[in-house]
Write a protein that holds these residues in place. Sequence first.
Motif, PDB file in Angstrom:
ATOM      1  N   THR A 145     -27.991 -53.211  16.343  1.00  0.00           N
ATOM      2  CA  THR A 145     -27.023 -52.152  16.097  1.00  0.00           C
ATOM      3  C   THR A 145     -25.837 -52.261  17.038  1.00  0.00           C
ATOM      4  O   THR A 145     -26.059 -52.910  18.100  1.00  0.00           O
ATOM      5  CB  THR A 145     -27.919 -50.709  16.295  1.00  0.00           C
ATOM      6  N   CYS A 146     -24.684 -51.722  16.657  1.00  0.00           N
ATOM      7  CA  CYS A 146     -23.696 -51.626  17.559  1.00  0.00           C
ATOM      8  C   CYS A 146     -22.942 -50.311  17.347  1.00  0.00           C
ATOM      9  O   CYS A 146     -22.971 -49.780  16.214  1.00  0.00           O
ATOM     10  CB  CYS A 146     -22.691 -52.912  17.494  1.00  0.00           C
ATOM     11  N   ASP A 147     -22.276 -49.939  18.284  1.00  0.00           N
ATOM     12  CA  ASP A 147     -21.250 -48.681  18.049  1.00  0.00           C
ATOM     13  C   ASP A 147     -20.246 -49.031  16.548  1.00  0.00           C
ATOM     14  O   ASP A 147     -19.824 -50.176  16.655  1.00  0.00           O
ATOM     15  CB  ASP A 147     -20.594 -48.341  19.260  1.00  0.00           C
ATOM     16  N   ARG A 168     -25.734 -45.268  10.945  1.00  0.00           N
ATOM     17  CA  ARG A 168     -26.371 -43.953  11.184  1.00  0.00           C
ATOM     18  C   ARG A 168     -25.970 -43.478  12.568  1.00  0.00           C
ATOM     19  O   ARG A 168     -26.050 -44.168  13.692  1.00  0.00           O
ATOM     20  CB  ARG A 168     -27.914 -44.253  11.313  1.00  0.00           C
ATOM     21  N   SER A 169     -25.705 -41.968  12.688  1.00  0.00           N
ATOM     22  CA  SER A 169     -25.383 -41.690  13.986  1.00  0.00           C
ATOM     23  C   SER A 169     -24.390 -42.331  14.870  1.00  0.00           C
ATOM     24  O   SER A 169     -24.510 -42.641  16.136  1.00  0.00           O
ATOM     25  CB  SER A 169     -26.513 -41.559  15.092  1.00  0.00           C
ATOM     26  N   GLY A 170     -23.245 -43.189  14.265  1.00  0.00           N
ATOM     27  CA  GLY A 170     -22.189 -43.603  14.982  1.00  0.00           C
ATOM     28  C   GLY A 170     -22.549 -45.089  15.292  1.00  0.00           C
ATOM     29  O   GLY A 170     -21.912 -45.740  15.856  1.00  0.00           O
ATOM     30  N   LYS A 171     -23.592 -45.670  14.777  1.00  0.00           N
ATOM     31  CA  LYS A 171     -24.221 -47.000  14.834  1.00  0.00           C
ATOM     32  C   LYS A 171     -24.242 -47.803  13.498  1.00  0.00           C
ATOM     33  O   LYS A 171     -24.765 -47.136  12.765  1.00  0.00           O
ATOM     34  CB  LYS A 171     -25.515 -47.139  15.420  1.00  0.00           C
ATOM     35  N   LEU A 172     -23.665 -49.096  13.736  1.00  0.00           N
ATOM     36  CA  LEU A 172     -23.795 -49.738  12.565  1.00  0.00           C
ATOM     37  C   LEU A 172     -25.328 -50.605  12.635  1.00  0.00           C
ATOM     38  O   LEU A 172     -25.460 -51.115  13.613  1.00  0.00           O
ATOM     39  CB  LEU A 172     -22.586 -50.840  12.511  1.00  0.00           C
ATOM     40  N   ARG A 173     -25.917 -50.653  11.592  1.00  0.00           N
ATOM     41  CA  ARG A 173     -27.234 -51.420  11.841  1.00  0.00           C
ATOM     42  C   ARG A 173     -27.140 -52.416  10.714  1.00  0.00           C
ATOM     43  O   ARG A 173     -26.695 -52.727   9.550  1.00  0.00           O
ATOM     44  CB  ARG A 173     -28.277 -50.487  11.064  1.00  0.00           C
ATOM     45  N   PHE A 174     -27.702 -53.696  11.531  1.00  0.00           N
ATOM     46  CA  PHE A 174     -27.659 -55.195  10.778  1.00  0.00           C
ATOM     47  C   PHE A 174     -28.936 -55.757  10.927  1.00  0.00           C
ATOM     48  O   PHE A 174     -29.778 -55.692  12.043  1.00  0.00           O
ATOM     49  CB  PHE A 174     -26.746 -56.063  11.381  1.00  0.00           C
ATOM     50  N   TRP A 175     -29.429 -56.281   9.932  1.00  0.00           N
ATOM     51  CA  TRP A 175     -30.864 -57.207   9.941  1.00  0.00           C
ATOM     52  C   TRP A 175     -30.330 -58.679  10.303  1.00  0.00           C
ATOM     53  O   TRP A 175     -29.387 -59.172   9.357  1.00  0.00           O
ATOM     54  CB  TRP A 175     -31.567 -56.890   8.594  1.00  0.00           C
ATOM     55  N   VAL A 176     -30.940 -59.157  11.121  1.00  0.00           N
ATOM     56  CA  VAL A 176     -30.408 -60.886  11.339  1.00  0.00           C
ATOM     57  C   VAL A 176     -31.705 -61.415  11.319  1.00  0.00           C
ATOM     58  O   VAL A 176     -32.889 -61.333  12.108  1.00  0.00           O
ATOM     59  CB  VAL A 176     -29.944 -60.950  13.016  1.00  0.00           C
ATOM     60  N   PRO A 177     -31.682 -62.592  10.359  1.00  0.00           N
ATOM     61  CA  PRO A 177     -33.007 -63.399  10.312  1.00  0.00           C
ATOM     62  C   PRO A 177     -33.158 -64.302  11.502  1.00  0.00           C
ATOM     63  O   PRO A 177     -32.498 -64.523  11.985  1.00  0.00           O
ATOM     64  CB  PRO A 177     -32.673 -64.248   9.244  1.00  0.00           C
ATOM     65  N   THR A 178     -34.633 -64.283  12.000  1.00  0.00           N
ATOM     66  CA  THR A 178     -34.848 -65.094  13.282  1.00  0.00           C
ATOM     67  C   THR A 178     -35.091 -66.604  12.878  1.00  0.00           C
ATOM     68  O   THR A 178     -34.855 -67.249  14.135  1.00  0.00           O
ATOM     69  CB  THR A 178     -36.090 -64.506  13.802  1.00  0.00           C
ATOM     70  N   ALA A 179     -35.204 -66.851  11.837  1.00  0.00           N
ATOM     71  CA  ALA A 179     -35.260 -68.264  11.341  1.00  0.00           C
ATOM     72  C   ALA A 179     -34.301 -68.895  10.530  1.00  0.00           C
ATOM     73  O   ALA A 179     -33.708 -67.959   9.741  1.00  0.00           O
ATOM     74  CB  ALA A 179     -36.574 -68.627  10.640  1.00  0.00           C
TER      75      ALA A 179
END
Length: 185
Positions: A145-147, A168-179
Amino acid sequence: MPELLPPTVAVHRSFLAGMTEFQAEGRGAADDQSMIGAEIRAYRDSWHNPEVFAEYTAWLRAQALEESPRPPTHVPSTTLWWVDGDAYLGRLAIRHRLNDSLRELGGHIGYDVRPSARLRGHATAMLAAALPIAEALGIDSVLVTCDVDNVGSRRVIESNGGVFDDERSGKLRFWVPTAPVGSAR
């Protein structure tokens, strides 16, 4: 060349300089709810003592162990420092699992680059180096996440394959694959 390493006493002097830089920008203030803010408040008056610093680095390394004592709201977390020789450049924490709070705001991975080392690609490289470690911990895709207004951090996440999920609540949410895409497990 910088690398992610477990916390080490070898960078004590540089670490102290980095913490001074963070404090100069307001980190460690009472309203700073980040990990680094809490640690500055707890240790700023004693980090200069080599014995206390050695205990601190050992405590950070132990937080990766399931059985280590921690507040009930915390999960096991692998802390790694971004180091170039004896120069401390930043830190990164990989939380081994998500609880409700981390799922909402914190995510699996958080990172900080000391102010004098910013804008040199360190955050992007740190996150890239952490992804295989998260995969080895059994995490297929990390939440980062980041602001909303942190354009630099958003670019770091997207440069590492982050896919925007929501805000959500001033945060951007990202999913990053680990492989890497297309790799076999």
